[in-house]
Design a protein around this motif. Structure first.
Motif, PDB file in Angstrom:
ATOM      1  N   ARG A  10      39.979  54.645 102.432  1.00 23.58           N
ATOM      2  CA  ARG A  10      39.232  53.524 101.850  1.00 23.58           C
ATOM      3  C   ARG A  10      37.989  53.236 102.713  1.00 23.58           C
ATOM      4  O   ARG A  10      37.674  52.098 103.012  1.00 23.58           O
ATOM      5  CB  ARG A  10      40.131  52.287 101.735  1.00 23.58           C
ATOM      6  CG  ARG A  10      41.399  52.583 100.954  1.00 23.58           C
ATOM      7  CD  ARG A  10      42.329  51.408 100.897  1.00 23.58           C
ATOM      8  NE  ARG A  10      41.778  50.344 100.073  1.00 23.58           N
ATOM      9  CZ  ARG A  10      42.371  49.165  99.900  1.00 23.58           C
ATOM     10  NH1 ARG A  10      43.527  48.915 100.488  1.00 23.58           N
ATOM     11  NH2 ARG A  10      41.832  48.259  99.141  1.00 23.58           N
ATOM     12  N   GLY A  30      50.839  47.542 105.384  1.00 26.83           N
ATOM     13  CA  GLY A  30      50.751  47.866 103.967  1.00 26.83           C
ATOM     14  C   GLY A  30      49.290  47.997 103.550  1.00 26.83           C
ATOM     15  O   GLY A  30      48.394  47.503 104.239  1.00 26.83           O
ATOM     16  N   GLY A  31      49.049  48.670 102.457  1.00 28.26           N
ATOM     17  CA  GLY A  31      47.714  48.730 101.881  1.00 28.26           C
ATOM     18  C   GLY A  31      46.739  49.636 102.607  1.00 28.26           C
ATOM     19  O   GLY A  31      45.532  49.508 102.443  1.00 28.26           O
ATOM     20  N   VAL A  32      47.242  50.567 103.412  1.00 32.88           N
ATOM     21  CA  VAL A  32      46.349  51.442 104.175  1.00 32.88           C
ATOM     22  C   VAL A  32      46.192  52.833 103.540  1.00 32.88           C
ATOM     23  O   VAL A  32      45.483  53.684 104.086  1.00 32.88           O
ATOM     24  CB  VAL A  32      46.808  51.600 105.643  1.00 32.88           C
ATOM     25  CG1 VAL A  32      46.734  50.259 106.366  1.00 32.88           C
ATOM     26  CG2 VAL A  32      48.214  52.184 105.723  1.00 32.88           C
ATOM     27  N   GLY A  33      46.862  53.047 102.406  1.00 32.89           N
ATOM     28  CA  GLY A  33      46.702  54.334 101.713  1.00 32.89           C
ATOM     29  C   GLY A  33      47.837  55.325 101.924  1.00 32.89           C
ATOM     30  O   GLY A  33      47.661  56.516 101.663  1.00 32.89           O
ATOM     31  N   LYS A  34      49.001  54.858 102.372  1.00 34.34           N
ATOM     32  CA  LYS A  34      50.145  55.772 102.546  1.00 34.34           C
ATOM     33  C   LYS A  34      50.527  56.430 101.226  1.00 34.34           C
ATOM     34  O   LYS A  34      50.663  57.656 101.145  1.00 34.34           O
ATOM     35  CB  LYS A  34      51.382  55.008 103.055  1.00 34.34           C
ATOM     36  CG  LYS A  34      51.301  54.554 104.492  1.00 34.34           C
ATOM     37  CD  LYS A  34      52.613  53.907 104.940  1.00 34.34           C
ATOM     38  CE  LYS A  34      52.889  52.571 104.288  1.00 34.34           C
ATOM     39  NZ  LYS A  34      51.889  51.531 104.616  1.00 34.34           N
ATOM     40  N   THR A  35      50.740  55.601 100.212  1.00 40.38           N
ATOM     41  CA  THR A  35      51.221  56.129  98.937  1.00 40.38           C
ATOM     42  C   THR A  35      50.158  57.005  98.278  1.00 40.38           C
ATOM     43  O   THR A  35      50.463  58.083  97.761  1.00 40.38           O
ATOM     44  CB  THR A  35      51.631  54.958  98.023  1.00 40.38           C
ATOM     45  OG1 THR A  35      52.668  54.237  98.691  1.00 40.38           O
ATOM     46  CG2 THR A  35      52.131  55.444  96.678  1.00 40.38           C
ATOM     47  N   THR A  36      48.921  56.565  98.330  1.00 38.79           N
ATOM     48  CA  THR A  36      47.818  57.327  97.752  1.00 38.79           C
ATOM     49  C   THR A  36      47.697  58.691  98.441  1.00 38.79           C
ATOM     50  O   THR A  36      47.517  59.722  97.785  1.00 38.79           O
ATOM     51  CB  THR A  36      46.500  56.535  97.894  1.00 38.79           C
ATOM     52  OG1 THR A  36      46.692  55.249  97.296  1.00 38.79           O
ATOM     53  CG2 THR A  36      45.339  57.239  97.237  1.00 38.79           C
ATOM     54  N   ARG A  88      36.842  58.288 101.187  1.00 38.55           N
ATOM     55  CA  ARG A  88      35.988  57.174 100.773  1.00 38.55           C
ATOM     56  C   ARG A  88      36.717  56.231  99.821  1.00 38.55           C
ATOM     57  O   ARG A  88      37.705  56.593  99.184  1.00 38.55           O
ATOM     58  CB  ARG A  88      34.726  57.709 100.075  1.00 38.55           C
ATOM     59  CG  ARG A  88      33.667  58.190 101.050  1.00 38.55           C
ATOM     60  CD  ARG A  88      32.601  58.964 100.326  1.00 38.55           C
ATOM     61  NE  ARG A  88      33.090  60.269  99.877  1.00 38.55           N
ATOM     62  CZ  ARG A  88      32.344  61.149  99.216  1.00 38.55           C
ATOM     63  NH1 ARG A  88      31.106  60.867  98.893  1.00 38.55           N
ATOM     64  NH2 ARG A  88      32.859  62.315  98.869  1.00 38.55           N
ATOM     65  N   ASN A  89      36.191  55.043  99.747  1.00 36.93           N
ATOM     66  CA  ASN A  89      36.681  54.060  98.794  1.00 36.93           C
ATOM     67  C   ASN A  89      36.173  54.453  97.410  1.00 36.93           C
ATOM     68  O   ASN A  89      35.006  54.756  97.251  1.00 36.93           O
ATOM     69  CB  ASN A  89      36.122  52.694  99.196  1.00 36.93           C
ATOM     70  CG  ASN A  89      37.005  51.585  98.745  1.00 36.93           C
ATOM     71  OD1 ASN A  89      38.097  51.414  99.278  1.00 36.93           O
ATOM     72  ND2 ASN A  89      36.582  50.851  97.737  1.00 36.93           N
ATOM     73  N   GLY A  90      37.060  54.460  96.443  1.00 32.48           N
ATOM     74  CA  GLY A  90      36.603  54.829  95.093  1.00 32.48           C
ATOM     75  C   GLY A  90      37.514  54.256  94.022  1.00 32.48           C
ATOM     76  O   GLY A  90      38.731  54.212  94.191  1.00 32.48           O
ATOM     77  N   GLN A  94      46.108  55.799  89.214  1.00 34.56           N
ATOM     78  CA  GLN A  94      47.427  55.151  89.304  1.00 34.56           C
ATOM     79  C   GLN A  94      47.833  54.546  87.967  1.00 34.56           C
ATOM     80  O   GLN A  94      48.970  54.708  87.526  1.00 34.56           O
ATOM     81  CB  GLN A  94      47.383  54.033  90.346  1.00 34.56           C
ATOM     82  CG  GLN A  94      47.889  54.458  91.698  1.00 34.56           C
ATOM     83  CD  GLN A  94      47.544  53.433  92.767  1.00 34.56           C
ATOM     84  OE1 GLN A  94      46.878  52.431  92.511  1.00 34.56           O
ATOM     85  NE2 GLN A  94      47.995  53.688  93.975  1.00 34.56           N
ATOM     86  N   VAL A 102      40.896  55.875  92.309  1.00 34.93           N
ATOM     87  CA  VAL A 102      42.272  55.781  92.810  1.00 34.93           C
ATOM     88  C   VAL A 102      43.105  54.857  91.925  1.00 34.93           C
ATOM     89  O   VAL A 102      44.185  55.222  91.465  1.00 34.93           O
ATOM     90  CB  VAL A 102      42.303  55.279  94.278  1.00 34.93           C
ATOM     91  CG1 VAL A 102      43.728  54.973  94.724  1.00 34.93           C
ATOM     92  CG2 VAL A 102      41.684  56.311  95.195  1.00 34.93           C
ATOM     93  N   GLU A 103      42.587  53.676  91.669  1.00 32.77           N
ATOM     94  CA  GLU A 103      43.345  52.733  90.839  1.00 32.77           C
ATOM     95  C   GLU A 103      43.439  53.196  89.392  1.00 32.77           C
ATOM     96  O   GLU A 103      44.459  52.994  88.739  1.00 32.77           O
ATOM     97  CB  GLU A 103      42.733  51.331  90.927  1.00 32.77           C
ATOM     98  CG  GLU A 103      43.230  50.600  92.159  1.00 32.77           C
ATOM     99  CD  GLU A 103      42.729  49.171  92.260  1.00 32.77           C
ATOM    100  OE1 GLU A 103      42.619  48.513  91.203  1.00 32.77           O
ATOM    101  OE2 GLU A 103      42.449  48.738  93.382  1.00 32.77           O
TER     102      GLU A 103
HETATM  103  N1  ADP Z   1      40.416  55.720  98.735  1.00 29.38           N
HETATM  104  C1  ADP Z   1      40.708  54.597  98.053  1.00 29.38           C
HETATM  105  N2  ADP Z   1      39.745  53.995  97.311  1.00 29.38           N
HETATM  106  C2  ADP Z   1      40.012  52.858  96.626  1.00 29.38           C
HETATM  107  N3  ADP Z   1      41.207  52.259  96.594  1.00 29.38           N
HETATM  108  C3  ADP Z   1      42.213  52.810  97.306  1.00 29.38           C
HETATM  109  C4  ADP Z   1      42.032  54.016  98.066  1.00 29.38           C
HETATM  110  N4  ADP Z   1      43.202  54.325  98.656  1.00 29.38           N
HETATM  111  C5  ADP Z   1      44.076  53.368  98.277  1.00 29.38           C
HETATM  112  N5  ADP Z   1      43.501  52.453  97.468  1.00 29.38           N
HETATM  113  C6  ADP Z   1      44.115  51.268  96.861  1.00 29.38           C
HETATM  114  O1  ADP Z   1      44.563  50.432  97.906  1.00 29.38           O
HETATM  115  C7  ADP Z   1      45.832  49.898  97.626  1.00 29.38           C
HETATM  116  C8  ADP Z   1      46.807  50.315  98.707  1.00 29.38           C
HETATM  117  O2  ADP Z   1      46.938  51.717  98.719  1.00 29.38           O
HETATM  118  P1  ADP Z   1      48.359  52.400  98.926  1.00 29.38           P
HETATM  119  O3  ADP Z   1      48.157  53.868  98.909  1.00 29.38           O
HETATM  120  O4  ADP Z   1      49.345  51.838  97.962  1.00 29.38           O
HETATM  121  O5  ADP Z   1      48.699  51.901 100.407  1.00 29.38           O
HETATM  122  P2  ADP Z   1      50.120  51.743 101.144  1.00 29.38           P
HETATM  123  O6  ADP Z   1      51.056  52.733 100.534  1.00 29.38           O
HETATM  124  O7  ADP Z   1      49.813  52.030 102.585  1.00 29.38           O
HETATM  125  O8  ADP Z   1      50.555  50.328 100.942  1.00 29.38           O
HETATM  126  C9  ADP Z   1      46.220  50.407  96.243  1.00 29.38           C
HETATM  127  O9  ADP Z   1      45.949  49.409  95.305  1.00 29.38           O
HETATM  128  C10 ADP Z   1      45.334  51.620  96.027  1.00 29.38           C
HETATM  129  O10 ADP Z   1      45.005  51.766  94.664  1.00 29.38           O
END
Ligand code: ADP
Ligand code: MG
Length: 251
Positions: free
Chosen positions: A181, A12-18, A213-215, A222, A218-219
């Motif tokens: 990220r 989890g938390g690797v950016g799948k949904t994003t 990049r981390n930015g 959302q 994104v949040e």
């Molecule tokens: N490029 C990014 N920069 C900053 N925050 C990010 C980035 N990509 C994702 N996040 C944050 O990291 C968290 C996990 O991302 P998410 O896409 O939900 O991952 P997953 O679906 O794999 O669990 C979320 O809170 C999201 O806002």
């Protein structure tokens, strides 16, 4: 030909949904007919897209055969979505009959050809939901963060892909690994990316040149229930996803 892409990683938390959201919005902006499917009981994609996902039938009822796909699709601006909610967590137990891996594919058979791209966001596990996504899709994109990248995890994922290939979907392939990220200033990120590249050769999946990049955008996007391009098209993350989409389309 419709291209179906699953975005997967059991972490989890690797950016799948994003990544699912950005890819959907970016391809739609380019004029492609695009559908995204939320296949995670957490419903994060539905929430970040601003889809309604309560008191209505969702992907769960559709996969159980209780409703038609046309009853669960919502149009949000340029693209369509099939939402999910917590009910979907019952699927692991309830989808247990023969052919359970094919439920998603079967439910969508009437509408697949209405789209150029179908993007599936998957849960952080390798259970029946992710296997349904792998049975239906043409290719898998694996987002990962430099901090979390673990060859053991990707190896496990690659094994699941091999099994699905053998029993359910012979043409399935891992399209590529996308670093998200990412902080290019830290040496850890650079080292991990090098390890990932050498490992990726083993599973015959390239690591994308583009890193996201981390930015903070994104949040913020959302929270606004907007995709990254609509929220701030000039943000570093929007820029990176735009470059990624070009790299994806070339490959
Ligand atoms: N490029 C990014 N920069 C900053 N925050 C990010 C980035 N990509 C994702 N996040 C944050 O990291 C968290 C996990 O991302 P998410 O896409 O939900 O991952 P997953 O679906 O794999 O669990 C979320 O809170 C999201 O806002
Ligand atoms: Mg997610």
């Amino acid at each position: 030909m419709t291209k179906i892409i699953a975005i997967a990683n059991q972490k989890g938390g690797v950016g799948k949904t994003t990544t699912s959201h950005a890819l959907t919005a970016g391809l739609a902006e380019k004029g492609y007919r695009t559908l995204c499917i939320d296949l995670d009981p957490q419903g994060n994609l539905s929430a970040s897209c601003g889809a309604v996902n309560y008191n209505i039938p969702t992907v769960y009822e559709m996969m159980k055969g209780e409703v038609n796909v046309k009853d669960v699709i919502q149009t949000l601006g340029l693209y369509n979505i099939i939402p999910a909610n917590i009910m979907l967590s019952g699927a692991e137990q309830e989808l247990n009959s023969t052919g359970k891996e094919h439920r998603l594919k079967e439910s969508l058979s009437d509408i697949v050809n209405d789209y150029d791209y179908i993007i599936i966001d998957t849960p952080p596990s390798l259970g029946v939901l992710t296997v349904n996504a792998f049975t239906f899709c043409d290719e898998i994109i694996i987002p990962t963060t430099a901090g979390i990248f673990a060859t053991a995890g990707i190896q496990q994922l690659a094994r699941t892909v091999e099994n699905v290939k053998k029993y359910c979907n012979p043409n399935l392939k891992i399209k590529g690994i996308l670093f998200t990220r990412y902080n290019p200033r830290t040496n850890i990120s650079k080292q991990v990316k090098e390890i990932a590249e050498s490992f990726a050769e083993h599973i015959k999946a390239p690591v994308y040149d583009t890193t996201i990049r981390n930015g903070i955008a994104v949040e913020e996007a959302q929270a606004n229930k907007e995709d990254i391009f609509t929220y701030n098209s000039k943000s570093s993350v929007a820029e990176d996803y735009r470059v990624f989409i070009e790299e994806y389309l070339k490959g």
